[in-house]
Design an enzyme around this catalytic site. Structure first.
Site, PDB file in Angstrom:
ATOM      1  CG  ASP A   1      -6.861  -3.666  -3.580  1.00  0.00           C
ATOM      2  OD1 ASP A   1      -7.499  -2.745  -3.024  1.00  0.00           O
ATOM      3  OD2 ASP A   1      -5.685  -3.948  -3.304  1.00  0.00           O
TER       4      ASP A   1
ATOM      5  CG  HIS B   1      -5.551  -2.640   0.106  1.00  0.00           C
ATOM      6  ND1 HIS B   1      -4.920  -2.273  -1.062  1.00  0.00           N
ATOM      7  CD2 HIS B   1      -4.921  -1.952   1.086  1.00  0.00           C
ATOM      8  CE1 HIS B   1      -3.972  -1.397  -0.809  1.00  0.00           C
ATOM      9  NE2 HIS B   1      -3.946  -1.195   0.496  1.00  0.00           N
TER      10      HIS B   1
ATOM     11  CB  SER C   1      -0.966  -0.052   1.187  1.00  0.00           C
ATOM     12  OG  SER C   1      -1.982   0.897   1.066  1.00  0.00           O
TER      13      SER C   1
END
Length: 413
Positions: A356, A389, A186
């Site tokens: 995601d 995610h 991320s």
């Protein structure tokens, strides 16, 4: 209730991404009176380090280190020098793990040793180093600044790319005498890409792995984010009278309660509505996550992420005023990070998920397009259809689906 707060944590990310509506320049002009900010309650330093809290009892060796950035922030780092069976000599290839926003290095240690990337790498023969970003619980000190004061929080991911990441890389390189393999998740991918594009990591990095890469965010259009942008602008403006974005602060908790009471919003589905439907989390991992996360970041950092959503480009922090931008950058608009500057022969591994909603596949496609001139044999791309995610760092199937491929990639370099 526990699941509700876990899901609510991810709403905080959404609130941050839309904080641009609160006029960021109001809080970050040099002329702004910082003393007028309301600061959340200062956190006491942890009684034990991450080694004692999450590593040693699994049977691994672990060492604690502190490093100081050139702008004075003192960062905690942990080293797992070998697997549980030991051996392998002193020259094991080093790997640095960099977490995302609103969490810390503990996110690499949440599952069992067979399912947590830090342990998997150690058991696969790597010298594992874990970074903790400024402002998180193990990295809340500074040479001169107090985290209870606004000045401590005057940074965004620009500073993470320019100071934190190079400092941790330099330290590991100095300790091991070897180029590093790097893993980011991320925000940990964003700071790496920004740093690489400016030549700050290229001489000390052997290869880079990007999990759920965040570079472009223009397709991150989730239902909860849209609701926050349209219906809660006034409350968001009120919330960001603080320079430290602390998810445990009562004002934000109260706001989440209000959000959960809104008709049509199911707090038990907030995580899925924001991150996408994670396929592979188990309840025990979620419970452990709740005991350790979320962590603080700066409000300015959240504003900067919001600007990335709004503008669709990867650029330095925009102060919202051409004159102020000119003072900082010598130009009316903030400079753009040019990802085509990343060395074309640097081995890169990218793994992203079809479910995601944060690192949307369309945005990952834009990142891949910026790397289209990369040497073909140096770019490895993995698409995991069912992953969202959080699956990349907490999924119980991540070892067999992602980590084994990642280890094989590193061993080929």
């Amino acid at each position: 209730m526990a699941l509700q707060f876990f899901f609510s944590f991810f709403v905080l990310l959404s609130l941050g991404f839309f904080v641009l509506l609160a006029e960021p320049s109001r809080f970050f002009y040099p002329s702004f009176n910082a003393a007028s900010l309301t600061i959340s309650q200062n956190q006491a330093p942890p009684s034990v380090g991450l080694c004692a809290a999450s590593v040693l009892y699994h049977g691994y060796k672990c060492q604690e280190f502190e490093v100081k950035t050139d702008d004075g922030y003192i960062l905690s780092m942990q080293r797992i020098p070998e697997g549980r069976v030991g051996g392998g000599g002193r020259n094991k290839p080093p790997v640095l793990l960099q977490h995302g926003v609103l969490v810390d290095g503990n996110t690499w240690l949440l599952n069992s040793p067979l399912q947590s990337l830090a342990f998997v790498l150690a058991d696969s023969g790597f010298d594992v180093w874990i970074a903790n970003t400024r402002g998180t619980r193990f990295s809340r000190t500074h040479a001169t600044l107090d985290p209870a004061k606004p000045e401590y929080w005057n940074w965004s991911w620009d500073e993470l790319a320019a100071h934190d990441l190079p400092t941790t890389l330099d330290f590991v390189y100095g300790q091991t005498g070897q180029k590093l393999n790097y893993v980011g998740h991320s925000l940990g991918t964003l700071v790496a890409l920004a740093s690489l594009s400016q030549g700050k990591m290229v001489d000390k990095v052997k290869s880079v792995a990007l999990l759920s890469p965040v570079a472009y965010l223009s397709h991150m259009t989730t239902s909860i984010g849209i609701l926050c942008a349209q219906a809660f602008v006034g409350e968001i403006t009120t919330l960001f009278g603080v320079s430290e974005f602390n998810p445990k602060e009562q004002t934000i908790i109260n706001f989440l309660h209000t959000l959960c009471a809104n008709p049509g919003i199911d707090c038990y589905d907030l995580m899925s509505s924001f991150t996408g439907k994670n396929c592979c989390l188990n309840e025990s991992t979620v419970d452990l996550f709740l005991k350790n996360e979320p962590q603080s970041t700066s409000t300015k950092n959240m504003v900067h992420l919001a600007q990335t959503v709004r503008d669709g480009v990867l650029s330095k922090f925009n102060y919202g005023n051409p004159e102020v931008n000119m003072e900082h950058y010598g130009q009316a608009k903030p400079p753009v990070y040019d990802l085509t500057n990343i060395p074309k022969n640097l081995p890169i591994f990218i793994s992203y998920g079809g479910k995601d909603a944060l690192a949307d596949p369309r945005d990952v496609g834009l990142l891949l397009d910026s790397l289209k001139l990369h040497d073909g044999d140096k770019l490895t791309v993995q698409f995991v259809k069912d992953y969202a995610h959080a699956d990349f760092i907490m999924g119980v199937t991540a070892t067999e689906i992602v980590y084994n491929a990642l280890v094989a990639f590193f061993k080929r370099q």
